[in-house]
Enzyme design. Sequence first.
Site, PDB file in Angstrom:
ATOM      1  N   ASN A  66      -6.005  11.139   4.767  1.00  0.00           N
ATOM      2  CA  ASN A  66      -5.190  10.594   3.945  1.00  0.00           C
ATOM      3  C   ASN A  66      -3.647  11.265   4.312  1.00  0.00           C
ATOM      4  OD1 ASN A  66      -6.985   8.815   2.593  1.00  0.00           O
ATOM      5  ND2 ASN A  66      -7.733  10.632   1.360  1.00  0.00           N
ATOM      6  N   GLU A 114      -5.830   0.498  -9.541  1.00  0.00           N
ATOM      7  CA  GLU A 114      -5.035   1.196  -8.450  1.00  0.00           C
ATOM      8  C   GLU A 114      -3.880   0.560  -7.932  1.00  0.00           C
ATOM      9  OE1 GLU A 114      -7.713   2.964  -5.302  1.00  0.00           O
ATOM     10  OE2 GLU A 114      -9.468   2.710  -6.484  1.00  0.00           O
ATOM     11  N   SER A 155      -8.049   2.355  -2.375  1.00  0.00           N
ATOM     12  CA  SER A 155      -8.215   3.271  -1.499  1.00  0.00           C
ATOM     13  C   SER A 155      -9.149   2.848  -0.379  1.00  0.00           C
ATOM     14  CB  SER A 155      -8.959   4.493  -2.216  1.00  0.00           C
ATOM     15  OG  SER A 155      -9.949   4.422  -2.962  1.00  0.00           O
ATOM     16  N   ASP A 169      -2.960   3.846 -11.035  1.00  0.00           N
ATOM     17  CA  ASP A 169      -3.372   5.076 -10.070  1.00  0.00           C
ATOM     18  C   ASP A 169      -2.674   4.754  -8.835  1.00  0.00           C
ATOM     19  OD1 ASP A 169      -4.292   6.658  -8.188  1.00  0.00           O
ATOM     20  OD2 ASP A 169      -6.378   6.550  -8.964  1.00  0.00           O
ATOM     21  N   HIS A 217      -2.816   6.199  -3.397  1.00  0.00           N
ATOM     22  CA  HIS A 217      -2.489   6.030  -1.835  1.00  0.00           C
ATOM     23  C   HIS A 217      -1.297   5.248  -1.678  1.00  0.00           C
ATOM     24  CE1 HIS A 217      -6.412   7.168  -0.711  1.00  0.00           C
ATOM     25  NE2 HIS A 217      -6.748   6.632  -1.977  1.00  0.00           N
TER      26      HIS A 217
HETATM   27  C1  PLP Z   1      -7.586   6.050  -5.767  1.00  0.00           C
HETATM   28  C2  PLP Z   1      -7.723   7.499  -6.061  1.00  0.00           C
HETATM   29  N1  PLP Z   1      -7.539   8.030  -7.061  1.00  0.00           N
HETATM   30  C3  PLP Z   1      -7.793   9.347  -7.255  1.00  0.00           C
HETATM   31  C4  PLP Z   1      -8.382  10.117  -6.379  1.00  0.00           C
HETATM   32  C5  PLP Z   1      -8.681  11.704  -6.688  1.00  0.00           C
HETATM   33  O1  PLP Z   1      -7.553  12.406  -6.039  1.00  0.00           O
HETATM   34  P1  PLP Z   1      -7.812  13.857  -5.899  1.00  0.00           P
HETATM   35  O2  PLP Z   1      -8.471  13.866  -4.610  1.00  0.00           O
HETATM   36  O3  PLP Z   1      -6.558  14.467  -5.692  1.00  0.00           O
HETATM   37  O4  PLP Z   1      -8.962  14.365  -6.755  1.00  0.00           O
HETATM   38  C6  PLP Z   1      -8.389   9.524  -5.182  1.00  0.00           C
HETATM   39  C7  PLP Z   1      -9.262  10.371  -3.914  1.00  0.00           C
HETATM   40  O5  PLP Z   1      -9.779   9.826  -3.113  1.00  0.00           O
HETATM   41  C8  PLP Z   1      -8.335   8.128  -4.946  1.00  0.00           C
HETATM   42  O6  PLP Z   1      -8.578   7.539  -3.811  1.00  0.00           O
END
Ligand code: PLP
Length: 387
Positions: free
Chosen positions: A38, A167, A171, A196, A199
């Site tokens: 990422n 999101e 992701s 969220d 990404h």
């Molecule tokens: C959409 C999404 N939210 C939250 C997270 C979690 O973030 P972190 O890796 O900082 O714990 C991820 C991690 O892959 C993610 O893809």
Amino acid sequence: MSPPEGLQARVAARLSALREARLSRTLRAPRGIDLCSNDYLGLSQHPLLKARMIDAASREGCGSTGSRLLRGERECFSQLEQRFAAFKATERSLYFSSGYLANIAVLTTFPEAGDVIFSDECNHASLIDGIRLSPAKRVIFPHRDADALARLIVENRGEGQAFIVTESLFSMEGDCAPLTDYAAICRATGASLVVDEAHAVGVCGARGTGLIEAAGIGRDVFVSVNTAGKALGTSGAFVAGPSWAVEFLVQRARPFIFSTAPPPAVAAAIEAAMTLVASEPERRHRLSELSQTLRSCLADRGLQVAPGTSQIVPIVLGDNERAIAVADALQTIGFDVRAIRPPSVPPGTSRLRVAVNVGLTEATLERFAEALAEAVRKTSRCSAVFS
Ligand SMILES: Cc1ncc(COP(=O)(O)O)c(C=O)c1O
């Protein structure tokens, strides 16, 4: 059988079932050309971030020594939070040690019994887990389907508060939520929108702040969660929103209160990453160009690519075995891509999640697309992934 032996036997059976279903994972360090991380903007290795982090570590030490509400608080955290809030055009932000914890914090702090959380079916596990831990009722809506969401809100809305959780850039799908439609639903129903931006932050929007900015719906968002471990090349995450909401997190969010504050040096690296996002927009423009190139290279070779323009390009292969075979074939010739299987994605949709980053070149992407098409063809029992 004594309890520990019984437990060991049970775990052995579970592990064996995972292996049989081709769902067992191996820890594999990075090897080969990065097509799965990422680190979209290549900031994790940037000299400015490294220098700032080293400098801060020599000043501040390695660990924060306590939770933020005890001896772990540092001025660098509050300065960074102010800067991040300004970046997101919100009143305040709060820094957590991971995005996982930030999502758990939001979803276990605000929703109460009697409330309803509406969640996209493709939401990340950290959102799902937060929702599961919350006392609110949960309603899952079809991926990106604003009409279905509006209907479900009418059918399920009680007396309590409604939350819509999504999101912004998904992701595992690489597609985007219809944020403008969700904002309109929130205005019409009084629901609170939780977005969220894991990404999207650093990558999308004119200033690189994410898709909330791109959609122009900042005023309609309750809070956003913005990870620093992806495009910002570091770690942790910010919840950004109104002062009253952030203050409530400080007072009540258990992942914030009952966890050691992150190493202060990480704050210095994030500051540097934010400086680069502001001063080098060409990074995200280049990422967008390269993402387009990969998508066209794959389409030219007849591979079905989910619609979209983002840097996340899923190649859905179906069964676990096949996803592993294609990933293995590509890894053998030097491309670091990984098979993504349940529970990260729904059963029957195992895939390669190809992620573009600015360190790649057009020539590499061409070579990769060719190799991928070849590997898919070799494992093909049907032509489902070819259009
Ligand atoms: C959409 C999404 N939210 C939250 C997270 C979690 O973030 P972190 O890796 O900082 O714990 C991820 C991690 O892959 C993610 O893809």
